[in-house]
Structure formats: structure tokens, C-alpha cells
Design an enzyme around this catalytic site. Structure first.
Site, PDB file in Angstrom:
ATOM      1  N   GLU A 283       0.836  -1.285  -0.092  1.00 53.65           N
ATOM      2  CA  GLU A 283       0.213   0.091  -0.212  1.00 53.65           C
ATOM      3  C   GLU A 283       0.853   1.198  -0.039  1.00 53.65           C
ATOM      4  O   GLU A 283       1.857   1.324   0.605  1.00 53.65           O
ATOM      5  CB  GLU A 283      -0.806  -0.089   1.319  1.00 53.65           C
ATOM      6  CG  GLU A 283      -1.622   1.074   1.530  1.00 53.65           C
ATOM      7  CD  GLU A 283      -2.319   1.269   2.593  1.00 53.65           C
ATOM      8  OE1 GLU A 283      -3.212   2.112   2.908  1.00 53.65           O
ATOM      9  OE2 GLU A 283      -2.308   0.513   3.588  1.00 53.65           O
ATOM     10  N   LYS A 343      -9.499   2.898  -2.989  1.00 55.46           N
ATOM     11  CA  LYS A 343     -10.189   2.485  -1.810  1.00 55.46           C
ATOM     12  C   LYS A 343     -11.476   3.141  -1.424  1.00 55.46           C
ATOM     13  O   LYS A 343     -11.608   4.331  -1.404  1.00 55.46           O
ATOM     14  CB  LYS A 343      -9.112   2.656  -0.614  1.00 55.46           C
ATOM     15  CG  LYS A 343      -9.292   2.109   0.558  1.00 55.46           C
ATOM     16  CD  LYS A 343      -8.426   2.371   1.778  1.00 55.46           C
ATOM     17  CE  LYS A 343      -8.871   1.843   3.248  1.00 55.46           C
ATOM     18  NZ  LYS A 343      -7.770   1.959   4.146  1.00 55.46           N
ATOM     19  N   CYS A 396      -5.665  -2.084   2.541  1.00 56.45           N
ATOM     20  CA  CYS A 396      -5.423  -2.185   4.200  1.00 56.45           C
ATOM     21  C   CYS A 396      -6.801  -2.902   5.097  1.00 56.45           C
ATOM     22  O   CYS A 396      -7.019  -3.931   4.544  1.00 56.45           O
ATOM     23  CB  CYS A 396      -5.253  -0.737   4.626  1.00 56.45           C
ATOM     24  SG  CYS A 396      -4.917  -0.329   6.405  1.00 56.45           S
TER      25      CYS A 396
END
Length: 521
Positions: A283, A343, A396
Site C-alpha cells: 500500500e 479504496k 488495508c
């Protein structure tokens, strides 16, 4: 056992609170990385006795006592299970150390409200006899389900992870997911409380038989082998970059570090990046906008040869003050960004600031140093790349939300063939946090019957098969590369097809069980 139960039932004031808090804290030992399952017998057994002791002269008095006991037990459990959050506040101590108590104590205090609600629900169904453990299972599992959705949701260390963290015992998640494991966990681990009754052993024995059945199911399921997708050679880079190195002036150093690791010779069969078909970086790998850096893209094209790169990277739209930033996963080959996923489920206070106007005036900012924070992505699309089946990306902590993942899969025209989780748990150092994150991510593979590729900056990086088994892994806190093939996906699991049905049926079963009354002779 009877004498101990009476002491807990009759405890008052600070003793009652201390018993609840201590029991909850001890129960956290059942979670990763310790994984001492018997520890969870303590809080669940105490929960039954604490609710037994909540009976009072008035309805409201009894309700307050049940809620108070639940809050203190939950507070102990979450403080002991989430203490590692403090490391994030010390990563940039000059900016965030002042807020450390809010993370280490404030968040557990809020999460404990859900445990209190679970106790209240159970207390409303309470009766003498074995039905008590069914009432507790119905109440706490409903509260834990709510915790996964309310205020954007935070199902971290759900009670079901007691079973979900054990590879064998987690396999029934393929039927009823994390919510089903929560029901089973409360039901099984609270059953010893009944031994303090008048010789009632039927339910505790049945609970142990249920645990044995869950273990047998898991053992039999793990005999299977999914095989591998032909022609796919995966390499995961775990760079172990310190947070302080994510600076614009370290651009060249970071690029060289990632590329050097990607081209590392690890065995006679994998001498470098030329032997890799698909490369995975973690990430937010870059302290700059990769898609707008032509020199960096050209360098990647030249140095990574024919490997397809999946990498975390910040993405920008617009110019000047109207620029929006996204925490993305990007697919790069031929010197171009071919696809991106933004995301969707952002971390409050980490990636964006709730109530921005008010909190900004108080001098409070999010952890990520981006003006205005990240924006939430709007698309749930899968990523595609030559040689791979459709890829379900998760950035995440998106990997801890079972129903969001299930909804993305069920609403798509095609089933993905692999899940990808890119993350940077470097904020939390060598603590319990990354182990817990890995355990929760792994459970998604079992629920969905899909393999997972996990690229983490500081670890734990791994290739997991659709049963949650580790094909290859890099441990926490080291610089490493992980090589391996891609396991094949299984046919859709029952949970993947009907994510809300099986756990709801199981919950109705324990709810009905809460109304069973002992026969009077």
C-alpha cells in the site's frame, strides 16, 4: 465451581467492575498472536454469572447492572486487544502523542458500548437454566454484527475471531462466515457457567461435542488441495520501509529499493524479475503521484521487464485546490497505468477527518499528510491483468469487512479468481496489530473460497490458498520477497452465495433456544 459463581453473582461496586474488566482482558489472550483459546472461557463464563447477578428490584436497575457489567467486560477485552493502536500515535509523536489516550482508551470505551448492548439484549431474554447461554449468544452476536456496520463499522477482534484465528476451527466460516463463528464462540465458551448449577452438565457436554464437530469438519476440509493456476509466477515485495522514509526527497532511493528487491535472486528457479509474471508491492508505496511521474513509469518499464506490477499508490484527480486524492491499487505494465481501484472504506482519523470543519478548527488532523485527506472511491470493480483471473482488490483494513467483500462479489457479473490485500501496518511496529490484521484477512479466504495475495510493507506478506493455508510467507518486521504460484479458487462457498442467510438461521436457532425452559417434574 458453585462457590466461585456465587462470589461473582453477589459481587458489588468496584469488585463487580474489576471482575468484568479483568475477565474481558484475559479473554483477549485467545486472539492473535497468542491464540490461547481456553482464555476465552473466562470472560464468557463470567458473563453468564454477571448477568445472573444483574437481577434487581426494578426493571431499570437490572438493566443498568447488566449494561454496566457488559461495558466493563468489553472495555477490558478491547483495551487488551487493541493496546497496539498506541504505536500509531507515537510514530509521529510530535503531532499525535497527545491523542494517545483517545486511541488506547477512548476507542475501547466506545466499542464496549456494543458489548453492553449485547448484555442488555441477553438480560431481556434471561431465565434460569441452560437457556441462559443461548440468550447470551443471541445478544452478543447481534451486538457484534451491529459493530461491523454502525458509524462506518469496526469489526476488529470480533468475538468470532477466537475460532476464526485457528485455521482448523475457522473452516465453518465457509458456511456462515464470521457472524456464525461469533455465535458458536459465545455458545461454546460460555457453557462452563452451567456447571455451577444443580448438576446441569448436558449443555456443557453438548458444547464440547459441538467444538469437536467444528474441529472434525475443519480437519476433513483441510485434506483437500486446490491445485495451481498454470503459468503464474508471483513475487511479493516486502520492503520494510520505515515511515519516516516516505518523503518526496527519498523518491529515488525508494524506487531503487523496490526495484532491487523485485530483481533479487531467491533460488535457482527464480533468479530475478525476469522469472516473475506478476509482481506485487504494498500500500502507498510512493511519496509522490506515480501516474503523473513519467520518468518513474519509464524506469519501471525498463527495469521490471515483462512482469505485470500491482502496487499501492496515491492517485490524484483534478488540479490545484480542486485536486482529489485517492488511496489506490494500480496495475502497471508497458510503462503505463492500465487500471486503478480506489479504496472505498477509509479509516476515520487515519485517512480522512470526520466533522472536518469543527475538528480542523481545534487543530486536529488525520494521520495521512494529504490536504483534506483521501477521498472515498466509488467503484467496486475488479482489476484485470494478462495471465490472471479477475482480482478483487482490498486496501488495508478493507479486508476485515466480510459483508462488504461478499456484497462486492455477489453484485459482480463474474466471480473473481483471487483476492489482493495491500497494506502498510508499519504504523503499528512489532505489536499484535499486524498479526490480528493477517488473521482477519485470512478468514476472508475461507469465507469466499478464494486465494489471497497479501503485500504488506512491514509484514505479514503471504500467498494464501482458498482454505486459508499459507503457501509462502514473509514474517513481520523483515525485508523480504515472497515467491510462489497462484492457488486455484474453489467453487462458491455457501457463505459466498448467501452471506446473510446461514448466519441468520443460526442466530434464530440460538434465539429460540433462549426461550427453552427446564421441565418441571
Amino acid at each position: 465451581m458453585f462457590a466461585l459463581a456465587q462470589r461473582v453473582i453477589l459481587a458489588e461496586s468496584w469488585r463487580r467492575r474489576l471482575i468484568a474488566f479483568g475477565g474481558g482482558a484475559f479473554g483477549a489472550l485467545a486472539l492473535a498472536p497468542v491464540g490461547f483459546l481456553p482464555a476465552f472461557f473466562v470472560p464468557m463464563t463470567l458473563a453468564v454469572w454477571l448477568i445472573d447477578g444483574s437481577g434487581a428490584e426494578s426493571f431499570w436497575s437490572g438493566l443498568r447492572r447488566a449494561a454496566g457489567a457488559g461495558w466493563w467486560l468489553g472495555f477490558g477485552y478491547f483495551v487488551a486487544g487493541l493496546w497496539w493502536l498506541g504505536a500509531a500515535f507515537l510514530a509521529e509523536a510530535d503531532r499525535f502523542a497527545w491523542a494517545l489516550p483517545l486511541g488506547v482508551l477512548g476507542l475501547p470505551a466506545v466499542l464496549a458500548v456494543f458489548t453492553a448492548l449485547g448484555f442488555v439484549f441477553a438480560w431481556l431474554l434471561w431465565s434460569a437454566g441452560p437457556a441462559r447461554v443461548f440468550a447470551l449468544a443471541a445478544g452478543l452476536s447481534a451486538a457484534e454484527w451491529l459493530r461491523g456496520f454502525v458509524l462506518s463499522g469496526f469489526p476488529w477482534n470480533d468475538f468470532g475471531m477466537v475460532l476464526g484465528g485457528n485455521l482448523v476451527l475457522a473452516q465453518t466460516a465457509s458456511i456462515w462466515g464470521l457472524s456464525g463463528l461469533t455465535i458458536l464462540s459465545v455458545l461454546i465458551f460460555s457453557s462452563p457457567a452451567l456447571l455451577a448449577g444443580e448438576g446441569r452438565k448436558t449443555v456443557p457436554i453438548a458444547a464440547l461435542a459441538l467444538l469437536a464437530g467444528v474441529a472434525l469438519f475443519g480437519s476433513l476440509r483441510l485434506w483437500a488441495s486446490p491445485g495451481e493456476v498454470r503459468g503464474v509466477k508471483i513475487r511479493i515485495v516486502q520492503p520494510n520501509v520505515p515511515l519516516e522514509d516516505f518523503r518526496a526527497d527519498r523518491r529515488d532511493h525508494l524506487l531503487d529499493h523496490y526495484i532491487s528487491l523485485s530483481d533479487r535472486a531467491t533460488s535457482p528457479q527464480t533468479s530475478g524479475v525476469g522469472d516473475v509474471t506478476h509482481l506485487f508491492w504494498p500500500e502507498s508505496s510512493f511519496p509522490f503521484i506515480l501516474s503523473r511521474d513519467g520518468a518513474a513509469l519509464s524506469l519501471l518499464a525498463a527495469r521490471l521487464q515483462n512482469a505485470v506490477l500491482f502496487t499501492g499508490a496515491a492517485r490524484a484527480e483534478g488540479e490545484g485546490r480542486k485536486t482529489q486524492y485517492f488511496n489506490a491499487v494500480q496495475v502497471i505494465f508497458g510503462g503505463e497505468v492500465k487500471e486503478s481501484y480506489d479504496k472505498r472504506h477509509l479509516v476515520p482519523f487515519g485517512e480522512y477527518l470526520p466533522f472536518t470543519g469543527l475538528l480542523a478548527r481545534l487543530g486536529i488532523s488525520q494521520f495521512v499528510a494529504i490536504p483534506g485527506g483521501f477521498n472515498s472511491g466509488q467503484s467496486s470493480r475488479f482489476l484485470t491483468a494478462p495471465g490472471l483471473p479477475p482480482v478483487l482488490p482490498m486496501v488495508c483494513y478493507e479486508s476485515i469487512f466480510p459483508y462488504e467483500i461478499a456484497d462486492r462479489i455477489s453484485s459482480a457479473p463474474l466471480r473473481p479468481g483471487v483476492m489482493l490485500n495491500v497494506t502498510n501496518d508499519g504504523w503499528f511496529g512489532i505489536t499484535s496489530g499486524p498479526y490480528q490484521h493477517f488473521a482477519q484477512s485470512r478468514l476472508r479466504t475461507i469465507e469466499q473460497g478464494l486465494p489471497m495475495i497479501r503485500a504488506a510493507n512491514t509484514g505479514i506478506s503471504a500467498i494464501l490458498d482458498p482454505y486459508g493455508r499459507t503457501v509462502a510467507m514473509a514474517p513481520l518486521g523483515v525485508e523480504a520477497v515472497v515467491d510462489g504460484g497462484l492457488p486455484k479458487a474453489l467453487p462458491s462457498t455457501l457463505f459466498s452465495k448467501y452471506p446473510y442467510v446461514a448466519p441468520f438461521i443460526l442466530w434464530i436457532f440460538v434465539l429460540v433456544g433462549a426461550f427453552i425452559r427446564p421441565r418441571r417434574i
